[in-house]
Design a protein around this motif. Structure first.
Motif, PDB file in Angstrom:
ATOM      1  N   PRO A 113       0.775  -1.265   0.062  1.00 15.91           N
ATOM      2  CA  PRO A 113      -0.117   0.135  -0.122  1.00 15.91           C
ATOM      3  C   PRO A 113       0.858   1.395  -0.010  1.00 15.91           C
ATOM      4  O   PRO A 113       0.250   2.259  -0.353  1.00 15.91           O
ATOM      5  N   LEU A 114       1.999   1.110   0.564  1.00 16.35           N
ATOM      6  CA  LEU A 114       2.871   2.429   0.553  1.00 16.35           C
ATOM      7  C   LEU A 114       3.168   2.848  -0.923  1.00 16.35           C
ATOM      8  O   LEU A 114       3.449   4.022  -1.193  1.00 16.35           O
ATOM      9  N   LEU A 115       3.425   1.827  -1.693  1.00 16.97           N
ATOM     10  CA  LEU A 115       3.923   1.917  -3.020  1.00 16.97           C
ATOM     11  C   LEU A 115       2.632   2.325  -4.034  1.00 16.97           C
ATOM     12  O   LEU A 115       3.237   2.988  -4.971  1.00 16.97           O
ATOM     13  N   THR A 116       1.702   1.719  -3.751  1.00 14.19           N
ATOM     14  CA  THR A 116       0.509   1.943  -4.766  1.00 14.19           C
ATOM     15  C   THR A 116      -0.216   3.271  -4.458  1.00 14.19           C
ATOM     16  O   THR A 116      -0.907   3.678  -5.409  1.00 14.19           O
ATOM     17  N   ASP A 117      -0.229   3.486  -3.141  1.00 13.08           N
ATOM     18  CA  ASP A 117      -1.003   4.720  -2.607  1.00 13.08           C
ATOM     19  C   ASP A 117      -0.205   5.670  -1.795  1.00 13.08           C
ATOM     20  O   ASP A 117      -0.428   5.622  -0.483  1.00 13.08           O
TER      21      ASP A 117
END
Length: 390
Positions: A113-117
């Motif tokens: 999630p840190l990378l996608t959002d």
């Protein structure tokens, strides 16, 4: 086969069998006052197994894992499982993350999630990635190879087919650690035209440097590495020796005993993480057991060990890597490479010394890892095509 949505659901039969085995453990003795110095400490393992039997809820963990978008597809006669989460940004960069041993695709659970959002975690929408996290063949929910020969190089070729033929990307980024570092380096060596850059958290044990007969040509840093690597392999490398030579012999015991499997994995999680000898400083009991469960419910501890055999016996040599490379070295990881050796063998354009964290980088320090990945690949976003199929 085409991409098929994948949903984890372990049968009640497997879970009931596990429960029965956990209630019928035959515990070995442990000499008094020996702690962890001879391997997994018995009282700790007994406490964890008690939690496993009486409190751990696989179905709750299964539901948590199923929040990710997952798929399977067949490539080179192997069913490949992968998480595929699309980025929330104007033009996400495709990024494939490759795990190692004794972890699984769950190595990257916290970082996805840190990378996608990134916006939801204090970042910029322009730094979003489409994140692809496959299970290496023989690990987790990818199928167990029926034939020998699946090594880091072969896996890199499978990843190319996944990214280009199955997902439709023309060019992509790659990152990995442990076995995943090896796969990522072979991706860069075998298919440089497809990669923007690679991000690594280690470059494995440098055998050529460790075994160099003539020390006169080595720098002081390289000599220190040689001494440290020799000592580390002598003290810590037993697992590697047996998995590289007799993985089938090992597989019978670990496939039959969940407590034996837990002991095999836990000892490495403790030794290689930045936990100061206390696993609870880095991992919850649920996290530890879910990592163990991925091996147990898929019966892949033997096929995962086979990767060590294949890499020791069938892996082709690796030449200079021209693809731009970032190295993020975490403070408590094992055997950090000499910088001058790394720069002679890879096109290192970013070198980061992390203040904390061990071998299981994205599990231990997801925020540090995510920020370094974002920073490195930010450069390549200005030179890529405007759209990808994805």
């Amino acid at each position: 086969m085409a991409l098929e949505p994948f949903h984890i659901h372990v049968s009640e039969e497997i879970l009931d069998d596990l429960k029965n085995r956990l209630h019928r453990v035959r515990w070995p003795d442990q000499p008094h006052n020996t702690g962890w110095d001879r391997g997994t400490e018995r009282s700790y393992l007994q406490s964890l197994v008690s939690y496993w039997k009486d409190q751990y809820d696989w179905r709750a963990q299964e539901a948590k894992l199923n929040r990710f978008s997952q798929f399977r597809t067949r490539i080179d006669e192997i069913d490949i499982h992968f998480v595929y989460e699309r980025g929330k940004g104007p033009n996400p960069l495709p990024l494939i993350l490759t795990h190692g041993w004794p972890d699984s695709y769950l190595r990257y659970e916290k970082i996805i999630p840190l990378l996608t959002d990134p916006v939801s975690y204090g970042g910029r929408a322009e730094d979003a990635f489409d994140v692809i996290v496959p299970s290496v063949p023989g690990f987790g929910f990818s199928s167990r190879p029926a034939r020998p020969g699946i090594n880091n190089s072969r896996v890199s070729d499978i990843w190319v087919k996944l990214m280009t033929e199955e997902l439709g990307y023309e060019k992509f980024a790659a990152a990995g650690g442990d076995i995943g570092s090896g796969v990522t380096r072979y991706l860069a060596a075998n298919h440089p035209e497809l990669l923007y850059g690679i991000h690594l958290t280690d470059i494995g044990i440098i055998r050529a440097l460790m075994n160099a007969a003539d020390e006169s040509g080595l720098s002081e840093e390289e000599r220190r590495y040689q001494q440290a690597a020799t000592a580390w392999v002598a003290q810590e490398g037993g697992y590697m020796s047996i998995q590289s030579t007799r993985p089938q012999t090992l597989a019978y015991g670990l496939s039959d005993s969940p407590v034996g499997l837990a002991s095999w994995i836990l000892e490495k999680l403790r030794a290689w993480s930045d936990c100061n000898g206390d696993l609870r400083q880095r991992f919850t009991e649920d996290e530890l057991l879910t990592h163990i469960m991925i091996y147990w419910v898929t019966n892949t501890v033997g096929s995962a060990a086979e990767m060590y055999y294949e890499n020791a016996h069938t892996l082709p040599p690796l030449g200079y890597i021209t693809v731009p490379t970032a190295l993020a070295l975490f403070k408590a990881d094992i055997l950090p490479p000499p910088r001058e050796w790394a720069t002679r063998h890879l096109n290192v354009t970013r070198w980061t010394s992390m203040p904390r964290g061990g071998h299981f980088t994205a599990m231990e320090e997801p925020e540090l890892m995510a920020e370094d990945i974002r920073a490195f690949f930010r450069t390549f976003r200005t030179i890529r095509p405007a759209q990808f199929h994805g």
